[in-house]
Design a protein around this motif. Sequence first.
Motif, PDB file in Angstrom:
ATOM      1  N   GLU A 149       0.843  -1.194   0.000  1.00 41.45           N
ATOM      2  CA  GLU A 149       0.000   0.000   0.000  1.00 41.45           C
ATOM      3  C   GLU A 149       0.888   1.258   0.000  1.00 41.45           C
ATOM      4  OE1 GLU A 149      -3.270   0.749  -0.112  1.00 41.45           O
ATOM      5  OE2 GLU A 149      -2.500   2.800   0.008  1.00 41.45           O
ATOM      6  N   ARG A 151       0.334   4.215   0.706  1.00 39.72           N
ATOM      7  CA  ARG A 151       0.141   5.035   1.896  1.00 39.72           C
ATOM      8  C   ARG A 151       1.072   4.594   3.029  1.00 39.72           C
ATOM      9  NH1 ARG A 151      -1.671   9.405   1.171  1.00 39.72           N
ATOM     10  NH2 ARG A 151      -3.929   9.335   1.146  1.00 39.72           N
ATOM     11  N   LEU A 152       1.277   3.276   3.134  1.00 41.58           N
ATOM     12  CA  LEU A 152       2.156   2.777   4.196  1.00 41.58           C
ATOM     13  C   LEU A 152       3.600   3.199   3.950  1.00 41.58           C
ATOM     14  CD1 LEU A 152       0.846  -0.815   4.988  1.00 41.58           C
ATOM     15  CD2 LEU A 152       0.588   1.294   6.300  1.00 41.58           C
ATOM     16  N   VAL A 155       3.781   6.632   5.197  1.00 38.22           N
ATOM     17  CA  VAL A 155       3.866   6.611   6.665  1.00 38.22           C
ATOM     18  C   VAL A 155       5.315   6.353   7.079  1.00 38.22           C
ATOM     19  CG1 VAL A 155       3.219   5.322   8.730  1.00 38.22           C
ATOM     20  CG2 VAL A 155       1.465   5.942   7.057  1.00 38.22           C
ATOM     21  N   TRP A 250      -4.663 -11.381  11.686  1.00 38.58           N
ATOM     22  CA  TRP A 250      -5.007  -9.962  11.666  1.00 38.58           C
ATOM     23  C   TRP A 250      -6.023  -9.603  10.595  1.00 38.58           C
ATOM     24  CZ3 TRP A 250      -3.442  -8.199   6.896  1.00 38.58           C
ATOM     25  CH2 TRP A 250      -2.404  -8.890   6.273  1.00 38.58           C
TER      26      TRP A 250
ATOM     27  N   LYS B 107      -5.907   2.601   5.307  1.00 41.48           N
ATOM     28  CA  LYS B 107      -4.700   2.293   4.550  1.00 41.48           C
ATOM     29  C   LYS B 107      -3.448   2.739   5.284  1.00 41.48           C
ATOM     30  CE  LYS B 107      -6.792   2.578  -0.025  1.00 41.48           C
ATOM     31  NZ  LYS B 107      -6.992   3.483  -1.177  1.00 41.48           N
ATOM     32  N   ALA B 108      -3.609   3.658   6.216  1.00 41.99           N
ATOM     33  CA  ALA B 108      -2.426   4.238   6.858  1.00 41.99           C
ATOM     34  C   ALA B 108      -1.968   3.433   8.074  1.00 41.99           C
ATOM     35  CB  ALA B 108      -2.707   5.684   7.273  1.00 41.99           C
ATOM     36  N   LEU B 109      -2.802   2.490   8.527  1.00 40.91           N
ATOM     37  CA  LEU B 109      -2.407   1.645   9.661  1.00 40.91           C
ATOM     38  C   LEU B 109      -1.828   0.341   9.136  1.00 40.91           C
ATOM     39  CD1 LEU B 109      -5.554   2.229  11.891  1.00 40.91           C
ATOM     40  CD2 LEU B 109      -3.256   3.134  12.302  1.00 40.91           C
ATOM     41  N   LEU B 110      -0.901  -0.254   9.912  1.00 40.56           N
ATOM     42  CA  LEU B 110      -0.349  -1.555   9.548  1.00 40.56           C
ATOM     43  C   LEU B 110      -1.333  -2.635   9.981  1.00 40.56           C
ATOM     44  CD1 LEU B 110       2.102   0.268   9.274  1.00 40.56           C
ATOM     45  CD2 LEU B 110       3.485  -1.490  10.369  1.00 40.56           C
ATOM     46  N   PRO B 111      -1.999  -3.291   9.012  1.00 42.32           N
ATOM     47  CA  PRO B 111      -3.067  -4.223   9.388  1.00 42.32           C
ATOM     48  C   PRO B 111      -2.564  -5.430  10.162  1.00 42.32           C
ATOM     49  CG  PRO B 111      -2.658  -4.308   7.023  1.00 42.32           C
ATOM     50  CD  PRO B 111      -1.853  -3.162   7.560  1.00 42.32           C
ATOM     51  N   ARG B 113      -0.331  -5.343  12.488  1.00 43.69           N
ATOM     52  CA  ARG B 113       0.081  -4.990  13.848  1.00 43.69           C
ATOM     53  C   ARG B 113      -1.137  -4.588  14.666  1.00 43.69           C
ATOM     54  NH1 ARG B 113       5.636  -1.958  14.969  1.00 43.69           N
ATOM     55  NH2 ARG B 113       6.994  -2.960  13.452  1.00 43.69           N
TER      56      ARG B 113
END
Lengths: 254, 276
Positions: A149, A151-152, A155, A250, B107-111, B113
Motif C-alpha cells: 500500500e 500510503r504505508l 507513513v 489480523w 490504509k495508513a495503519l499496519l493491518p 500490527r
Amino acid sequence: MSVSRLAWIAASALVFCVIVAAWQQAADARVFSPVFFPGPDRIWSALHRGWTQGDLAARTATTLGHMLVGWLLASVVGVALGAVIGLSPLASAYLKPTLELLRPLPASATIPVAIALLGLGESMVLAVIAFGAVWPMLVGTMHGVQSVEPRLLEVAHALGMPRRRVIRDIALPSAIPDILAGLRLSLTVALILTAVTEMMAGGDGLGAAILDAGRLMRSANVFAGVAILGLIGMAGAMLLSILEARCLRWRLAS
Amino acid sequence: MSVRVRQAKRRFETPGVAIEAIAPAPLIRFRQVGLDIGGRTIIDGVSLDIRGGEVVCVVGPSGCGKTTLLRMIAGFVQPTAGTVTFNGQPTAAPRPDVAIVFQDYGKALLPWRTAAGNVALALEAIGLPKPQRPARIAELLALLGLGGHADKYPAAMSGGMQQRLQIARALAQEPTVLLMDEPFGALDAMTRQHLQDELLRIVTDRGITVFFVTHDLEEAIYLADRVIGLAPNPGRVAREFDIGLARPRDQLATIEHPDFLRLRRALFEFIKAAES
Ligand SMILES: Nc1ncnc2c1ncn2[C@@H]1O[C@H](COP(=O)(O)OP(=O)(O)OP(=O)(O)O)[C@@H](O)[C@H]1O
Ligand SMILES: [Mg+2]
C-alpha cells in the motif's frame, strides 16, 4: 468448531466412503482385470505389509526428506530473490531477463541436465526440486513486496524509517499473504518433482518404488505408493492451512 | 545556520530591536510558493505564516491544492518557486517532529500490527528505548480512549477507533506540528464531534501546531484560530478568516454563538464564490 463445519466434514467423509465402497464393488465384480485394478482391500494389505515388513516407511521418509529439503531451499532462495527483485529496480533490471528465460522451462526437462551436471545423487534430486518449486515463491514474494500500500510507504517515509526497516516492517509483512500462497503452490510442485525425479533417478524413494512395482505388474503396490504421495500432499496442505490461519489472524474482523 | 543563530542572539541583545526579537518568528513560513507540474501551475504565489501553537484550517474547492500545501510542509513535495520553511529551515525532507494524520486511516495503519504495535512503529522510529515503550503506548492509547483495545488489530476496530489510533501514533512522534488531511471526513457526525473535541484538548494541552485540511466549513471554524480560504486554478490564498471564538470550544455554545454564525455565512459565501 461450528456445527456446519462438522457437518461438512461428515459429508465429505461420507462421499469418500461411498467412493471406496463403489471401487471395492467394481473390483470384486472384476469390471477391469485385477492385474491392473486392485480393490481397496488389496491396496490396504499392500500398504500394511509394505509398512510393517517391507521398506515402505523408510522410502516414505526418504521422499518426505527430498520434498521438504527441496521445498525449503526453494522457499529461502525464492523469498530472498523475490524480495530483492521486487524492491530493487537495479536488481530487477539485471536479473529479470535471465529469470524470465529460465522460468518457462519445464522442471522435469531439467532432470537430464541436472543428472549430467550433478550425477544421480541427492544434490541432483534436491536441485531439480528446488529449481521447479522456486518460481511460485519468487513470483509471489516479488508481487507481494511490489504491491505494498503506497500510503504505508508514505507513513514510513514520514517517520524517517531507514530502508532496512521499511523492508522488514512494511514490505515483507505486507507480502505475507502472497508468500503463503507461494509456499502452498511450491509445495505441490515440490511433491510432483520429488516423485518424477525419484522415478527418473532411481534410489530409495517412493517414486522409484512405484515405477519398479509398475514394471513388475504389482498394481496394489503401485496404488499403495500413490496413496502415500496423496496423503503427503494432503497433510502438507493442511499444515499450511493452519500456518496460514495463524499468520493471517489480523485479517479477521474480530 | 550558526550565523543565523548568532544574528538572532545579537538582535536579542541589542536594546533597540528587542521588540522584534520578542515577537515570535513563525514556525512555518510559505514565501511566494509556487508549484508547476508538467507545465501546469498548481500553486501560485502562496505566502503564509503559521505561528507555533496555532490551529490553522484550510478550506477551498476540490483540487485547489490543499493537500499539496500540506505535503509541502511534510517535505513530500518541493516547491518549484519560493520557499517553505520550518523553524527557518527549508522543508527538504520529512522530519519526526512533523506528524501526519491521513484521511484513509484504513490504509495508513499496519493491518498486521495490533493497536499497540502500530503506536510502537512511531516509537521505534523516534528511537525510544524498548523498555520505555509499553508505558508510552499505554499512555497514548488511554489518551485517545483506546485503553482497552491495545491488542486489537485494525480490522477489528471501527472507523472512529482506527482514526483515534492513527492520531495516537502521530502523537507518539511527539510532534511540534500535526498535519491533518481531512482526517474526520469519513466518520459519522457523532464520532467526528467527539474527535474534534479530543483533538482540541490534546493539541491545546501540548501546544501542538495544527495544519488541518477540511471540506467541512463548520469544522474549520470550530477548530481553528485562523481559516485559510484557497481559490483554485492555480491554487492560491484568497482570504484569511481570523476566528476569535473563545476557547475551550463547545459543541453547543460555540456553534450557537453569533460570531460563529457570522463566520459561517462569510465562509459559505467565500466558498460559493471560489467554486463558481
Ligand atoms: N503529482 C501530481 N502530478 C500532477 N498533478 C498533481 C499532482 N498532485 C496534485 N496534482 C494536481 O494539483 C491539484 C491540487 O491537488 P490537491 O490534491 O492538492 O487538491 P485538494 O485541494 O487537496 O483537493 P481535494 O479537496 O479533492 O482533496 C489538482 O488539480 C491535482 O490534479
Ligand atoms: Mg486533498
